[in-house]
Design a protein around this motif. Sequence first.
Motif, mmCIF file in Angstrom:
data_model
loop_
_atom_site.group_PDB
_atom_site.id
_atom_site.type_symbol
_atom_site.label_atom_id
_atom_site.label_comp_id
_atom_site.label_asym_id
_atom_site.label_seq_id
_atom_site.Cartn_x
_atom_site.Cartn_y
_atom_site.Cartn_z
ATOM 1 N N LEU A 107 51.879 0.604 44.377
ATOM 2 C CA LEU A 107 51.762 -0.599 45.206
ATOM 3 C C LEU A 107 52.730 -1.698 44.802
ATOM 4 C CD1 LEU A 107 47.855 -0.768 45.600
ATOM 5 C CD2 LEU A 107 49.548 0.214 47.155
ATOM 6 N N GLY A 108 53.667 -1.394 43.907
ATOM 7 C CA GLY A 108 54.705 -2.370 43.595
ATOM 8 C C GLY A 108 54.667 -2.860 42.156
ATOM 9 N N LEU A 109 55.775 -3.534 41.777
ATOM 10 C CA LEU A 109 55.936 -4.036 40.407
ATOM 11 C C LEU A 109 54.834 -5.033 40.046
ATOM 12 C CD1 LEU A 109 57.547 -4.429 37.786
ATOM 13 C CD2 LEU A 109 58.988 -6.067 39.010
ATOM 14 N N GLY A 110 54.520 -5.943 40.977
ATOM 15 C CA GLY A 110 53.484 -6.940 40.697
ATOM 16 C C GLY A 110 52.154 -6.269 40.431
ATOM 17 N N ALA A 112 51.724 -3.247 39.333
ATOM 18 C CA ALA A 112 51.814 -2.541 38.040
ATOM 19 C C ALA A 112 51.494 -3.498 36.899
ATOM 20 C CB ALA A 112 53.211 -1.936 37.863
ATOM 21 N N VAL A 113 52.042 -4.708 36.971
ATOM 22 C CA VAL A 113 51.780 -5.694 35.904
ATOM 23 C C VAL A 113 50.300 -6.077 35.911
ATOM 24 C CG1 VAL A 113 52.313 -8.028 35.077
ATOM 25 C CG2 VAL A 113 54.157 -6.552 35.915
ATOM 26 N N LEU A 114 49.740 -6.237 37.098
ATOM 27 C CA LEU A 114 48.314 -6.585 37.219
ATOM 28 C C LEU A 114 47.419 -5.500 36.611
ATOM 29 C CD1 LEU A 114 46.245 -8.610 38.299
ATOM 30 C CD2 LEU A 114 46.440 -7.520 40.551
ATOM 31 N N THR A 115 47.851 -4.256 36.708
ATOM 32 C CA THR A 115 47.096 -3.134 36.134
ATOM 33 C C THR A 115 46.907 -3.317 34.618
ATOM 34 O OG1 THR A 115 48.163 -1.745 37.780
ATOM 35 C CG2 THR A 115 47.041 -0.592 36.028
ATOM 36 N N ALA A 116 47.838 -4.047 33.994
ATOM 37 C CA ALA A 116 47.773 -4.227 32.534
ATOM 38 C C ALA A 116 46.950 -5.455 32.141
ATOM 39 C CB ALA A 116 49.188 -4.348 31.977
ATOM 40 N N ARG A 117 46.307 -6.105 33.109
ATOM 41 C CA ARG A 117 45.611 -7.374 32.834
ATOM 42 C C ARG A 117 44.621 -7.278 31.674
ATOM 43 N NH1 ARG A 117 43.151 -11.712 37.101
ATOM 44 N NH2 ARG A 117 42.906 -13.314 35.539
ATOM 45 N N GLU A 118 43.767 -6.273 31.739
ATOM 46 C CA GLU A 118 42.738 -6.165 30.709
ATOM 47 C C GLU A 118 43.355 -5.935 29.327
ATOM 48 O OE1 GLU A 118 39.040 -3.382 30.450
ATOM 49 O OE2 GLU A 118 39.323 -4.084 32.509
ATOM 50 N N SER A 119 44.398 -5.136 29.276
ATOM 51 C CA SER A 119 45.042 -4.844 27.989
ATOM 52 C C SER A 119 45.739 -6.081 27.417
ATOM 53 C CB SER A 119 46.088 -3.740 28.142
ATOM 54 O OG SER A 119 45.531 -2.624 28.759
ATOM 55 N N VAL A 120 46.247 -6.937 28.288
ATOM 56 C CA VAL A 120 46.960 -8.126 27.810
ATOM 57 C C VAL A 120 45.960 -9.202 27.406
ATOM 58 C CG1 VAL A 120 48.501 -10.032 28.466
ATOM 59 C CG2 VAL A 120 49.044 -7.688 29.170
ATOM 60 N N GLY A 121 44.928 -9.405 28.234
ATOM 61 C CA GLY A 121 43.955 -10.465 27.943
ATOM 62 C C GLY A 121 44.526 -11.834 28.257
ATOM 63 N N ARG A 218 46.343 -13.019 43.971
ATOM 64 C CA ARG A 218 46.431 -13.707 45.271
ATOM 65 C C ARG A 218 47.685 -13.328 46.056
ATOM 66 N NH1 ARG A 218 47.220 -19.220 45.038
ATOM 67 N NH2 ARG A 218 47.615 -19.442 42.825
ATOM 68 N N THR A 219 48.505 -12.428 45.499
ATOM 69 C CA THR A 219 49.796 -12.125 46.132
ATOM 70 C C THR A 219 49.666 -10.995 47.155
ATOM 71 O OG1 THR A 219 50.955 -12.817 44.137
ATOM 72 C CG2 THR A 219 52.193 -11.444 45.667
ATOM 73 N N PRO A 220 49.992 -11.284 48.411
ATOM 74 C CA PRO A 220 49.963 -10.198 49.400
ATOM 75 C C PRO A 220 51.217 -9.327 49.282
ATOM 76 C CG PRO A 220 50.643 -12.266 50.430
ATOM 77 C CD PRO A 220 50.400 -12.566 48.968
ATOM 78 N N ALA A 221 51.187 -8.177 49.914
ATOM 79 C CA ALA A 221 52.377 -7.313 49.911
ATOM 80 C C ALA A 221 53.555 -8.065 50.520
ATOM 81 C CB ALA A 221 52.080 -6.037 50.698
ATOM 82 N N GLY A 222 54.730 -7.892 49.918
ATOM 83 C CA GLY A 222 55.936 -8.593 50.379
ATOM 84 C C GLY A 222 57.042 -7.603 50.687
ATOM 85 N N ALA A 223 58.221 -7.827 50.071
ATOM 86 C CA ALA A 223 59.368 -6.950 50.306
ATOM 87 C C ALA A 223 58.964 -5.497 50.061
ATOM 88 C CB ALA A 223 60.518 -7.344 49.373
ATOM 89 N N LYS A 224 59.516 -4.603 50.859
ATOM 90 C CA LYS A 224 59.229 -3.159 50.778
ATOM 91 C C LYS A 224 57.730 -2.854 50.926
ATOM 92 C CE LYS A 224 61.437 -2.036 46.874
ATOM 93 N NZ LYS A 224 62.008 -1.238 45.816
ATOM 94 N N ASP A 225 56.983 -3.852 51.441
ATOM 95 C CA ASP A 225 55.536 -3.703 51.618
ATOM 96 C C ASP A 225 54.810 -3.484 50.286
ATOM 97 O OD1 ASP A 225 53.605 -3.987 53.491
ATOM 98 O OD2 ASP A 225 53.415 -1.845 53.920
ATOM 99 N N GLU A 226 55.382 -4.054 49.229
ATOM 100 C CA GLU A 226 54.794 -3.893 47.899
ATOM 101 C C GLU A 226 54.391 -5.260 47.334
ATOM 102 O OE1 GLU A 226 57.892 -2.006 45.676
ATOM 103 O OE2 GLU A 226 57.397 -0.002 46.437
ATOM 104 N N ILE A 227 53.473 -5.259 46.390
ATOM 105 C CA ILE A 227 53.089 -6.510 45.716
ATOM 106 C C ILE A 227 54.171 -6.822 44.684
ATOM 107 C CG2 ILE A 227 51.359 -7.629 44.257
ATOM 108 C CD1 ILE A 227 49.276 -5.820 45.709
ATOM 109 N N GLN A 228 54.875 -7.914 44.933
ATOM 110 C CA GLN A 228 56.064 -8.230 44.148
ATOM 111 C C GLN A 228 55.765 -9.254 43.067
ATOM 112 O OE1 GLN A 228 58.807 -6.655 44.306
ATOM 113 N NE2 GLN A 228 58.691 -5.579 46.278
ATOM 114 N N LEU A 229 56.293 -8.999 41.875
ATOM 115 C CA LEU A 229 56.130 -9.957 40.774
ATOM 116 C C LEU A 229 56.773 -11.296 41.140
ATOM 117 C CD1 LEU A 229 55.237 -10.581 37.895
ATOM 118 C CD2 LEU A 229 57.291 -9.441 37.052
#
Length: 289
Positions: A107-110, A112-121, A218-229
């Motif tokens: 679903l995009g780079l953004g 992917a980063v969100l997936t790491a939320r719990e690990s980052v804290g 809060r970020t909707p899908a953007g360029a390439k229909d992906e959630i962008q950082l």
Amino acid sequence: MQIRKAVIPAAGMGTRFLPITKSVPKELLPILDKPMLQYVVEEVAEAGIEQVIIVTAPGKESIASYFQTQPALEQHLLDTGATELLEKVRHASNLAQVSYVIQDEPLGLGHAVLTARESVGNEPFVVVLPDDIIAHAPGALSQMLEVAERYGPGVLAVEPVPWEVVQNYGVVEGSPVEERLQRVTRLVEKPPRQEARSNLAIVGRYVLPPEIFDCLERTPAGAKDEIQLTDALVLLLESHDLYAYEFKGTRYDGGSPMGLLRASLEFALARPDTRAAAKALIAGLGEVD
Ligand code: G1P
């Protein structure tokens, strides 16, 4: 401000490298004898960051096995007296404490980063894109952490790119703060060439505050229909200062076959153990028409 964690998104499908990426993750493609991913983990370790969170996708399990110890291989190298190779093999697994999170859907780079939320804290962290290889000592991340020390976590690596390729990047506009540093006033992900107001492109290194995670939610899908950082950074900019830092170093686009080839040649020329052979190889090519 102590930054302890790095998120490395490595969940993409690597379509620009098909067919090899059918079975080999792009991030494990080599520059000479080391995978791209190792160069960026080395840059992270050099910056004093010990915890690496790699975001992978189903089918990319070989990434995890690369950083694990390989007792049988190590024993064999020990038995045969191949101590230099043994050092290289051990170095790869001792670089950092590596953990993994899986991004189930592309679903995009953004995302992917969100997936790491719990690990980052709830602490500042860095994001490093493994296909942007940057050669310099000290590394680009070390340079950025020095900036973040003075201006807070909210630092993006940037470099000017030719106007013909701005549509491939997130681009920033800013106002000058000091040499190599601007305060960001505007960001756009992959602007159409004719609409781009800046050719200062974001390169894959970010020092971020944990507030980015709420923005990503809060970020909707953007360029390439992906959630962008970059789109999440636009939201973050409403409440948080961001800085664009023009790093020192040469960036190689490891995301394309030609970029990887260029990196391989230039790294071979720079390394003492391969320099002479690389020079001979290039000289041997002669005139190419
Ligand atoms: C990503 C980011 C983009 C950035 C680029 C740098 O794009 O979305 O803002 O400029 O990395 O390499 P991608 O290359 O994944 O399309």
